[in-house]
Design a protein around this motif. Structure first.
Motif, PDB file in Angstrom:
ATOM      1  N   TYR A  46       0.833  -1.208   0.000  1.00  0.00           N
ATOM      2  CA  TYR A  46       0.000   0.000   0.000  1.00  0.00           C
ATOM      3  C   TYR A  46       0.860   1.248   0.000  1.00  0.00           C
ATOM      4  O   TYR A  46       0.555   2.238  -0.668  1.00  0.00           O
ATOM      5  CB  TYR A  46      -0.935  -0.023   1.206  1.00  0.00           C
ATOM      6  CG  TYR A  46      -2.388  -0.152   0.818  1.00  0.00           C
ATOM      7  CD1 TYR A  46      -3.279   0.891   0.996  1.00  0.00           C
ATOM      8  CD2 TYR A  46      -2.854  -1.324   0.238  1.00  0.00           C
ATOM      9  CE1 TYR A  46      -4.605   0.774   0.627  1.00  0.00           C
ATOM     10  CE2 TYR A  46      -4.174  -1.450  -0.136  1.00  0.00           C
ATOM     11  CZ  TYR A  46      -5.049  -0.407   0.059  1.00  0.00           C
ATOM     12  OH  TYR A  46      -6.362  -0.518  -0.331  1.00  0.00           O
ATOM     13  N   TYR A  50       0.382   3.873  -2.954  1.00  0.00           N
ATOM     14  CA  TYR A  50      -0.522   4.986  -2.679  1.00  0.00           C
ATOM     15  C   TYR A  50       0.050   6.075  -1.778  1.00  0.00           C
ATOM     16  O   TYR A  50      -0.629   7.068  -1.531  1.00  0.00           O
ATOM     17  CB  TYR A  50      -1.812   4.449  -2.030  1.00  0.00           C
ATOM     18  CG  TYR A  50      -2.519   3.410  -2.862  1.00  0.00           C
ATOM     19  CD1 TYR A  50      -3.019   3.728  -4.115  1.00  0.00           C
ATOM     20  CD2 TYR A  50      -2.670   2.103  -2.395  1.00  0.00           C
ATOM     21  CE1 TYR A  50      -3.655   2.766  -4.893  1.00  0.00           C
ATOM     22  CE2 TYR A  50      -3.316   1.141  -3.167  1.00  0.00           C
ATOM     23  CZ  TYR A  50      -3.805   1.481  -4.408  1.00  0.00           C
ATOM     24  OH  TYR A  50      -4.433   0.537  -5.174  1.00  0.00           O
ATOM     25  N   ILE A 126      -2.127  -6.536  -6.124  1.00  0.00           N
ATOM     26  CA  ILE A 126      -3.009  -5.367  -6.154  1.00  0.00           C
ATOM     27  C   ILE A 126      -3.088  -4.795  -7.564  1.00  0.00           C
ATOM     28  O   ILE A 126      -4.168  -4.409  -8.035  1.00  0.00           O
ATOM     29  CB  ILE A 126      -2.515  -4.301  -5.160  1.00  0.00           C
ATOM     30  CG1 ILE A 126      -2.691  -4.801  -3.718  1.00  0.00           C
ATOM     31  CG2 ILE A 126      -3.281  -2.985  -5.334  1.00  0.00           C
ATOM     32  CD1 ILE A 126      -2.101  -3.878  -2.668  1.00  0.00           C
ATOM     33  N   ILE A 129      -5.614  -6.464  -9.873  1.00  0.00           N
ATOM     34  CA  ILE A 129      -7.051  -6.244  -9.685  1.00  0.00           C
ATOM     35  C   ILE A 129      -7.572  -5.327 -10.791  1.00  0.00           C
ATOM     36  O   ILE A 129      -6.966  -4.291 -11.068  1.00  0.00           O
ATOM     37  CB  ILE A 129      -7.330  -5.599  -8.311  1.00  0.00           C
ATOM     38  CG1 ILE A 129      -6.830  -6.492  -7.189  1.00  0.00           C
ATOM     39  CG2 ILE A 129      -8.821  -5.319  -8.136  1.00  0.00           C
ATOM     40  CD1 ILE A 129      -6.933  -5.853  -5.816  1.00  0.00           C
ATOM     41  N   GLN A 131      -9.009  -2.361 -12.424  1.00  0.00           N
ATOM     42  CA  GLN A 131      -9.114  -1.027 -11.838  1.00  0.00           C
ATOM     43  C   GLN A 131     -10.550  -0.528 -11.745  1.00  0.00           C
ATOM     44  O   GLN A 131     -10.851   0.351 -10.938  1.00  0.00           O
ATOM     45  CB  GLN A 131      -8.280  -0.042 -12.661  1.00  0.00           C
ATOM     46  CG  GLN A 131      -6.778  -0.225 -12.483  1.00  0.00           C
ATOM     47  CD  GLN A 131      -6.363  -0.113 -11.032  1.00  0.00           C
ATOM     48  OE1 GLN A 131      -6.611   0.888 -10.366  1.00  0.00           O
ATOM     49  NE2 GLN A 131      -5.728  -1.171 -10.514  1.00  0.00           N
ATOM     50  N   ILE A 134     -11.792  -0.883  -8.180  1.00  0.00           N
ATOM     51  CA  ILE A 134     -11.282   0.146  -7.274  1.00  0.00           C
ATOM     52  C   ILE A 134     -12.003   1.474  -7.516  1.00  0.00           C
ATOM     53  O   ILE A 134     -12.417   2.161  -6.574  1.00  0.00           O
ATOM     54  CB  ILE A 134      -9.772   0.324  -7.455  1.00  0.00           C
ATOM     55  CG1 ILE A 134      -9.043  -1.025  -7.278  1.00  0.00           C
ATOM     56  CG2 ILE A 134      -9.231   1.366  -6.502  1.00  0.00           C
ATOM     57  CD1 ILE A 134      -9.125  -1.593  -5.905  1.00  0.00           C
ATOM     58  N   LEU A 147     -12.107   0.268   1.786  1.00  0.00           N
ATOM     59  CA  LEU A 147     -11.734  -0.219   0.458  1.00  0.00           C
ATOM     60  C   LEU A 147     -10.774  -1.394   0.567  1.00  0.00           C
ATOM     61  O   LEU A 147     -10.889  -2.373  -0.181  1.00  0.00           O
ATOM     62  CB  LEU A 147     -11.089   0.924  -0.342  1.00  0.00           C
ATOM     63  CG  LEU A 147     -10.496   0.580  -1.713  1.00  0.00           C
ATOM     64  CD1 LEU A 147     -11.575   0.087  -2.661  1.00  0.00           C
ATOM     65  CD2 LEU A 147      -9.790   1.791  -2.300  1.00  0.00           C
ATOM     66  N   LEU A 148      -9.847  -1.315   1.523  1.00  0.00           N
ATOM     67  CA  LEU A 148      -8.888  -2.395   1.715  1.00  0.00           C
ATOM     68  C   LEU A 148      -9.592  -3.673   2.164  1.00  0.00           C
ATOM     69  O   LEU A 148      -9.330  -4.753   1.620  1.00  0.00           O
ATOM     70  CB  LEU A 148      -7.839  -1.976   2.751  1.00  0.00           C
ATOM     71  CG  LEU A 148      -6.806  -3.036   3.158  1.00  0.00           C
ATOM     72  CD1 LEU A 148      -5.917  -3.403   1.983  1.00  0.00           C
ATOM     73  CD2 LEU A 148      -5.966  -2.552   4.326  1.00  0.00           C
ATOM     74  N   THR A 152     -10.054  -4.606  -1.911  1.00  0.00           N
ATOM     75  CA  THR A 152      -8.676  -4.907  -2.298  1.00  0.00           C
ATOM     76  C   THR A 152      -8.223  -6.290  -1.824  1.00  0.00           C
ATOM     77  O   THR A 152      -7.749  -7.110  -2.628  1.00  0.00           O
ATOM     78  CB  THR A 152      -7.712  -3.836  -1.755  1.00  0.00           C
ATOM     79  OG1 THR A 152      -8.164  -2.545  -2.180  1.00  0.00           O
ATOM     80  CG2 THR A 152      -6.310  -4.069  -2.278  1.00  0.00           C
ATOM     81  N   MET A 156      -7.540  -9.343  -4.431  1.00  0.00           N
ATOM     82  CA  MET A 156      -6.148  -9.643  -4.769  1.00  0.00           C
ATOM     83  C   MET A 156      -5.722 -11.026  -4.286  1.00  0.00           C
ATOM     84  O   MET A 156      -4.696 -11.544  -4.721  1.00  0.00           O
ATOM     85  CB  MET A 156      -5.222  -8.595  -4.161  1.00  0.00           C
ATOM     86  CG  MET A 156      -4.944  -8.764  -2.688  1.00  0.00           C
ATOM     87  SD  MET A 156      -3.772  -7.551  -2.086  1.00  0.00           S
ATOM     88  CE  MET A 156      -3.483  -8.156  -0.428  1.00  0.00           C
TER      89      MET A 156
END
Length: 240
Positions: A46, A50, A126, A129, A131, A134, A147-148, A152, A156
């Protein structure tokens, strides 16, 4: 054959019980190190994807150094220098020195090493995945933590399992490296038994068989987890 059975007996004068205790310690360290590495890997992935440039650069240095330096060198460095550093900090703050458990130190050292590899496995998973998932979650206003948890991690998992399975098997074998720092695990137990009885071939073959059985059992469990994680997804044959 009778001599081999006697040597491998779980009761004295056999050394089978000692080998089983060493195996238990190896599994404990491997499980702890794998779990710690998994947590580091999720956070690291992460962070690389991000976070800001400073965090990304620091994580890049961490993963590069750990993957570049031989694991035995890292274990020796972290095991001795790390425990000494902790005690020096405690002394500087006015606290007494402590004796760090070999189990805790082994898990921390191997977990630190596992974390670098797990970071890259998670980052790749990740990125695999779609997009659109997301973006849809963000459009619904999900927070990063939600979201995680909701998108996610579940999405994943099928992509991460093959890499994580390899890391688990590597962790079970890396526990043997802790024998050089005197931690009692399967390899050190084997060396002790072979040194006392001089039956080196017998005990090291037995250790090899034990590691092989551990790998086979792990593969069965991992296979079931992978089937569960891929439920509802098209198989490769169906995709063709």
């Amino acid at each position: 054959m009778a001599r081999i059975i006697e040597l491998l007996s779980p009761t004295p004068p056999g050394w089978g019980g000692t080998l089983l205790v060493g195996l238990l310690h190896s599994v404990e360290i491997a499980a702890g190190a794998f779990g710690l590495g998994l947590v580091i890997g999720i956070c690291g992935a992460y962070g690389k994807l991000y976070s800001g440039p400073v965090v990304r650069d620091l994580l890049a240095v961490y993963t590069t150094i750990v993957r570049a330096v031989p694991e035995l060198v890292l274990i020796l460095l972290l095991y001795y220098a790390g425990t000494d550093l902790i005690n020096q900090l405690l002394t500087a703050m006015g606290y007494q020195r402590i004796d760090i458990s070999g189990l805790v130190a082994g898990i921390a050292v191997l977990g630190f090493v596992q974390g670098a590899y797990s970071t890259e496995v998670m980052r790749g998973a990740i990125l695999a995945i779609p997009q659109g998932q997301i973006e849809a979650a963000r459009a619904y206003g999900m927070s990063p933590s939600l979201l995680l948890r909701r998108i996610t991690l579940p999405a994943m998992l099928p992509f991460a399992i093959p890499g994580l399975a390899n890391l688990w098997l590597i962790a079970t074998k890396d526990t043997a490296l802790l024998a050089v720092v005197g931690f009692f695990e399967l390899t050190l137990a084997t060396r002790q038994a072979a040194g006392v009885t001089k039956a080196y071939l017998t005990f090291f073959l037995a250790a090899g068989v034990i590691y092989l059985l551990l790998t086979l059992v792990s593969n069965l469990i991992i296979g079931r987890i992978e089937v569960w994680a891929r439920r509802g997804m098209r198989s490769l044959k169906e995709a063709r």
